[in-house]
Design a protein around this motif. Sequence first.
Motif, PDB file in Angstrom:
ATOM      1  N   SER A  17       3.441 -17.747 -15.073  1.00 19.03           N
ATOM      2  CA  SER A  17       4.354 -18.906 -15.021  1.00 19.03           C
ATOM      3  C   SER A  17       5.142 -18.896 -13.716  1.00 19.03           C
ATOM      4  O   SER A  17       5.338 -19.946 -13.089  1.00 19.03           O
ATOM      5  N   SER A  18       5.582 -17.715 -13.260  1.00 14.15           N
ATOM      6  CA  SER A  18       6.336 -17.682 -11.991  1.00 14.15           C
ATOM      7  C   SER A  18       5.413 -18.031 -10.824  1.00 14.15           C
ATOM      8  O   SER A  18       5.819 -18.699  -9.869  1.00 14.15           O
ATOM      9  N   TYR A  21       4.910 -21.758 -10.695  1.00 14.18           N
ATOM     10  CA  TYR A  21       6.107 -22.387 -10.111  1.00 14.18           C
ATOM     11  C   TYR A  21       6.114 -22.249  -8.586  1.00 14.18           C
ATOM     12  O   TYR A  21       6.292 -23.225  -7.853  1.00 14.18           O
ATOM     13  N   GLU A  22       5.884 -21.020  -8.111  1.00 15.14           N
ATOM     14  CA  GLU A  22       5.947 -20.793  -6.660  1.00 15.14           C
ATOM     15  C   GLU A  22       4.883 -21.596  -5.917  1.00 15.14           C
ATOM     16  O   GLU A  22       5.123 -22.092  -4.817  1.00 15.14           O
ATOM     17  N   TRP A  73      15.752 -14.518  -8.797  1.00 17.82           N
ATOM     18  CA  TRP A  73      16.269 -14.832 -10.144  1.00 17.82           C
ATOM     19  C   TRP A  73      17.476 -15.752 -10.019  1.00 17.82           C
ATOM     20  O   TRP A  73      17.632 -16.715 -10.784  1.00 17.82           O
ATOM     21  N   LEU A  76      16.338 -19.132  -9.183  1.00 15.83           N
ATOM     22  CA  LEU A  76      15.739 -19.807 -10.340  1.00 15.83           C
ATOM     23  C   LEU A  76      16.828 -20.333 -11.282  1.00 15.83           C
ATOM     24  O   LEU A  76      16.715 -21.438 -11.830  1.00 15.83           O
ATOM     25  N   SER A  80      17.013 -24.254 -12.184  1.00 20.47           N
ATOM     26  CA  SER A  80      16.722 -24.674 -13.564  1.00 20.47           C
ATOM     27  C   SER A  80      17.975 -25.018 -14.356  1.00 20.47           C
ATOM     28  O   SER A  80      17.899 -25.695 -15.378  1.00 20.47           O
ATOM     29  N   TYR A 156      10.276 -21.595 -15.643  1.00 21.82           N
ATOM     30  CA  TYR A 156       9.204 -21.672 -14.638  1.00 21.82           C
ATOM     31  C   TYR A 156       8.248 -22.825 -14.945  1.00 21.82           C
ATOM     32  O   TYR A 156       7.860 -23.585 -14.058  1.00 21.82           O
ATOM     33  N   ALA A 160       7.693 -26.034 -12.694  1.00 28.59           N
ATOM     34  CA  ALA A 160       6.346 -26.210 -12.126  1.00 28.59           C
ATOM     35  C   ALA A 160       5.808 -27.587 -12.504  1.00 28.59           C
ATOM     36  O   ALA A 160       5.214 -28.283 -11.675  1.00 28.59           O
ATOM     37  N   SER A 354      10.031 -12.647 -10.670  1.00 28.90           N
ATOM     38  CA  SER A 354      10.350 -13.710  -9.708  1.00 28.90           C
ATOM     39  C   SER A 354       9.734 -13.401  -8.347  1.00 28.90           C
ATOM     40  O   SER A 354       9.209 -14.291  -7.674  1.00 28.90           O
ATOM     41  N   GLY A 357       5.742 -13.685  -8.470  1.00 31.45           N
ATOM     42  CA  GLY A 357       5.268 -15.067  -8.322  1.00 31.45           C
ATOM     43  C   GLY A 357       5.208 -15.454  -6.852  1.00 31.45           C
ATOM     44  O   GLY A 357       4.228 -16.043  -6.381  1.00 31.45           O
TER      45      GLY A 357
END
Length: 402
Positions: A17-18, A21-22, A73, A76, A80, A156, A160, A354, A357
């Motif tokens: 998931s990370s 996102y990245e 982190w 993020l 978020s 994430y 994303a 984090s 990713g």
Amino acid sequence: MTDSYDVIVLGLGAMGSSTAYELSRRGLRVLGLDQYPPGHTHGSSHGDSRIIRELYYEGTLYVPLLQRAYELWEELERASGASLLRITGGVMLGVPDGHVVQGSRQTAKQLGLAYEDLSAAEIRKRFPAMDPPDNFEGVWDARGGYLRPEAAVAAYLELASRHGARFEIGQPAATWAPDGEGVTVTTGERRYRADRLVLAAGSWITRQVPDLHLPITIERQVLVWFDPASIPADAPDVFAVDRCPVFICEHRLGQSVYGFPRLTTGVKASIFHAGETIPDPDMCRRPADAAETRQLQEYLAVFLPTLRDAPVRATMTCVFTNTADGRFIIDRHPAYPQVIVCSPCSGHGFKFTSAVGEANADLVTGVRPHTDLSPFSLGRFAASAAGRDASRAVSIPAAPQS
Ligand SMILES: Cc1cc2nc3c(=O)[nH]c(=O)nc-3n(C[C@H](O)[C@H](O)[C@H](O)COP(=O)(O)OP(=O)(O)OC[C@H]3O[C@@H](n4cnc5c(N)ncnc54)[C@H](O)[C@@H]3O)c2cc1C
């Protein structure tokens, strides 16, 4: 029909998931695949909380990646709006010649990081839940704390998808194969093509790359949530977040337990490693039994006496994906550079999520990674380095019957 993407991420636990996102925030067209919905309890990224700490007793080689992880982190959380990281400080304690105490102190000294030595009396005074034996020592890690794994994965995936990533959930990927300079991946229903593939399948990783003969073992772990009463009942809660830091205690040489302050779910603790080795992650379903809970309580009672008879509120199981040296795998496949193999676990990978990713996204896009990834290379496993058969497709075996 074949759908095309820049990158497919196979596995959407913490690492996948990370990575999704990245990659998507770099403008790449990303497809994420997972056999289970986010927050599921069959892999390694569930269970409410994960420890983060800076004075890494496992060695200084992790610290650059870890320090980058702290930065990301926080980033993020800002992106978020979710609360994911809580700094409580961390106390690494136990027998004075143990790896937890010695290693934490050594890492701090070698890198010039701030730390504090604590005697047993100081630990009792500062953290009223704890009553370690007189010969125990502690090292205070002011940057210790905990992360919220389910909330992090959700954040994430949400971000994303805002950046255009697409997700297919509920179907195991059945095969992947090199396709020119790209890859094709099939699920039961569909076929996808992409320029790059990131394999972030957690404990299922050996199924994705059987040719690499990864020296990985899968270990079942038991998590227990307790409901300790405040003692006496009208006194302040000694397990409250502002009174009880995260902790790892090597109560006997080579044997540790770890835990957290009281969250809404109770006080969570677990024995670190020493779990049952299982041949396959799909065989981890056996629930915790009374003997396992009792053993944890006996170990905890060495320094947290009120947990000896505290009622058990809940239990859960989870899997570690262990390498022999405890280090992570973050590298390109030796035969197919368009494929990234990512398996950071050995029971301590979450805090790095984090930064992992970001590292995967750097490998995919050909950017020089922010930190040195050579400690996590496949080349350290002789058999994996040799694994190259440039023409075959990998059929991902289905779960065995358990
Ligand atoms: C009990 C426990 C406690 C831990 N405590 C800590 C801690 O305190 N601090 C810390 O830093 N780390 C900790 N860790 C380690 C950390 O949680 C792991 O390093 C991390 O969660 C690994 O994430 P992952 O994405 O690699 O694996 P997973 O979360 O298991 O994700 C892999 C995903 O791949 C999917 N997948 C697999 N095969 C397929 C397929 N064929 N098709 C589609 N999808 C597929 C799976 O469904 C799964 O969702 C702990 C781990 C456990 C188990």
